[in-house]
Design an enzyme around this catalytic site. Structure first.
Site, short mmCIF file in Angstrom:
data_model
loop_
_atom_site.label_atom_id
_atom_site.label_comp_id
_atom_site.label_asym_id
_atom_site.label_seq_id
_atom_site.Cartn_x
_atom_site.Cartn_y
_atom_site.Cartn_z
N ASP A 155 19.78 83.23 -51.16
CA ASP A 155 19.90 81.83 -51.57
C ASP A 155 21.08 81.68 -52.53
OD1 ASP A 155 18.98 79.10 -52.57
OD2 ASP A 155 17.32 79.62 -51.27
N HIS A 188 18.93 76.26 -56.60
CA HIS A 188 17.99 76.27 -55.48
C HIS A 188 17.20 77.57 -55.39
CE1 HIS A 188 16.87 76.27 -51.10
NE2 HIS A 188 16.74 74.98 -51.31
N SER A 390 12.53 74.04 -47.71
CA SER A 390 12.83 75.21 -48.53
C SER A 390 11.62 75.61 -49.36
CB SER A 390 13.98 74.91 -49.50
OG SER A 390 15.21 74.93 -48.86
#
Length: 507
Positions: A155, A188, A390
């Site tokens: 990520d 994220h 996600s």
């Protein structure tokens, strides 16, 4: 080829003025400060389930509102013991149904609220998944928390200094030129990592991800704007495969995606996922957030790559409506639906909570600073609320870690089957939206150790979770099945025992 993260959806709610870092999942009843005028036949509003609990002989602490003088008068009038004084009322002990009835009939009492247990954030999602039951132990089996299972988060990096992630990241590799290890400028990956395996207990409560005992490996492939290249992601997957023994990597989380531009056999990213699966690593991917157009038009074939990888566990997002009960769960409108473009694979495989999820935030990151993001806390105790597949994928990565601790001998294909057959259907959604259903971690962990047919139904938040009992491979044969609206997209036939899936026994 640009590689885009398609799965983070910051909340549209404005910045919250909340002043604590206790993430509670119970909606508190706001109690009026003044009592209404007396009226014949008055009956106070009761918290759901309170009367039934007291009727079963359970002594309960309940919250009533009023000034200190009003509370003293109320306690004297009904012979109640004041257990705790609050600024707006007090907690009093109700010993039986007669006492509750008398209290509810008092004109000075508009509301009797259950002094219910308050859990830290992720409690709603953890309970909705049945993960809390897996931690405690299911059907007399030992509890699991993911201990010994490594989750590689490919990520934007993981802010290892966050309070919920300290000492949880055992390795950090940066595939982005000029990157700094242990940092997450986009934010994220930190959020995803917190959902999968975060854990911290402070004086203000506990924050726990789905597998709080698992450890994390940070493989950074996205830059400060959440962008990267396919080649970096492939390199990260290859690194995870090569170092799986050294770091105990059993799960890879890919909460990112790109458009499906070629068949899976020609997509090098999908092929990297397939290679990881053959090496014994469970690969969990997000379905994508392309379920609707800006005008609300429903989109089919919106699954992103590598979510179209046959071996991957591709995850759609559930909107839990903010409750642990599943009866009101729905697939989020923006969650990508199958079938997959070009190959027509049946995806997603399963679904999990993915809307308005609060998790660890990376200080100074793009997502934490984005207008509209709900941010609470500061420094190493920063948390942010995001929505997307996600977040749902991270839930399933944590679930896979629990299943693997329960039975380390399971192959990636078997882990997928366990999660599918023990899942629960989502109302108003067929397999093209929900896959086999919303995962039930308690049932999956139990099924990993015992035969499915020997397991009784699980109970989640007071409701019986009926297993879908189906599992399917990505490829679906026959144009009628692929394009038949009733079967694939509808709410009934898709859950039959034939055509789409079949009952799978694990014994």
């Amino acid at each position: 080829m640009p590689f885009l993260s398609l799965s983070a959806r910051p909340s549209s709610v404005r910045r919250s003025p909340l002043r604590t870092v206790v993430w509670v999942s119970i909606a508190f009843v706001l109690l009026a400060l003044s009592a209404p005028a007396a009226a014949d036949g008055h009956k106070a509003r009761l918290s759901r389930g309170l009367a039934e609990a007291v009727g079963r002989g359970e002594s309960r602490g309940v919250i009533v509102s009023g000034t200190a003088e009003q509370i003293r008068d109320l306690a004297a009038r009904h012979g109640l013991v004041v257990e705790k004084t609050l600024a707006t009322g007090a907690v009093v002990r109700v010993k039986d149904a007669a006492a509750l009835s008398a209290l509810a009939a008092d004109p000075a009492v508009p509301v009797v609220a259950d002094d219910a247990p308050v859990a830290a954030h992720m409690a709603t999602e953890v309970v909705a998944l049945g993960a809390d039951q897996a931690w405690q132990g299911v059907l007399g089996l030992p509890g699991v928390n993911g201990k010994g299972i490594g989750i590689a988060v490919i990520d934007s990096g993981i802010a290892a200094s966050h309070e919920a992630l300290r000492r949880r990241v055992v390795a950090s590799v940066d595939f982005v030129a000029g990157g700094r290890r242990g940092a997450d400028p986009y934010g994220h990956g930190t959020h995803v990592a917190g959902i999968a395996a975060g854990d911290v207990t402070t004086g203000q409560g506990r924050f726990a991800g789905v597998a709080p005992g698992a450890h994390l490996v940070s493989l950074r492939v996205l830059d400060a704007q959440g962008r990267g290249t396919t080649s970096d992601v492939i390199a990260a997957i290859e690194w995870a495969v090569a170092n799986r023994a050294a770091y105990g990597i059993r799960v890879i989380n890919l909460s990112l995606g790109k458009p499906v531009l070629e068949s899976w056999v020609d997509d090098p990213l999908v092929q990297a996922v397939e290679a990881a699966s053959r090496a014994g690593i469970v690969v969990v991917t997000s379905a994508g957030n392309l379920g609707t157009l800006p005008d609300g038009t429903r989109v089919r074939d919106g699954i992103t790559s590598p979510g179209n990888a046959p071996s991957a566990i591709t995850v759609g997002a559930v909107d839990t409506q903010g409750t642990p009960q599943r009866s009101d769960d729905r697939i989020a409108d923006w969650s990508s639906r199958g079938l997959t473009a070009i190959d027509g694979f049946m995806k997603p495989d399963v679904s999990a909570p993915g809307r308005r999820i609060v998790s660890a935030g990376s200080v100074g990151s793009a997502l934490v600073g984005k207008a509209g993001a709900v941010v609470v806390g500061q420094g190493a105790a920063t948390y942010v609320r995001l929505s997307g597949t996600s977040m749902a994928a991270a839930m399933v990565s944590g679930a896979a870690a629990l299943v693997l601790e329960a039975n380390p001998k399971l192959t990636p294909a078997q882990v997928k089957v366990v999660l599918q057959v023990t899942s629960q259907r989502v109302a108003e959604a067929g397999v093209a939206a929900a896959g086999a259903g919303e995962i039930d971690v308690a049932a999956a962990v139990a099924a990993a150790r015992r035969r499915l047919q020997d397991l009784p139904p699980t109970t989640i938040a007071g409701e019986t979770a009926t297993r879908s009992g189906i599992a399917f491979t990505a490829k679906v044969d026959g144009d009628t099945l692929v394009w038949g609206d009733t079967l694939v997209w509808g709410d009934t036939l898709v859950w039959g025992h034939a055509r789409v899936g079949r009952h799978v026994g694990l014994g």
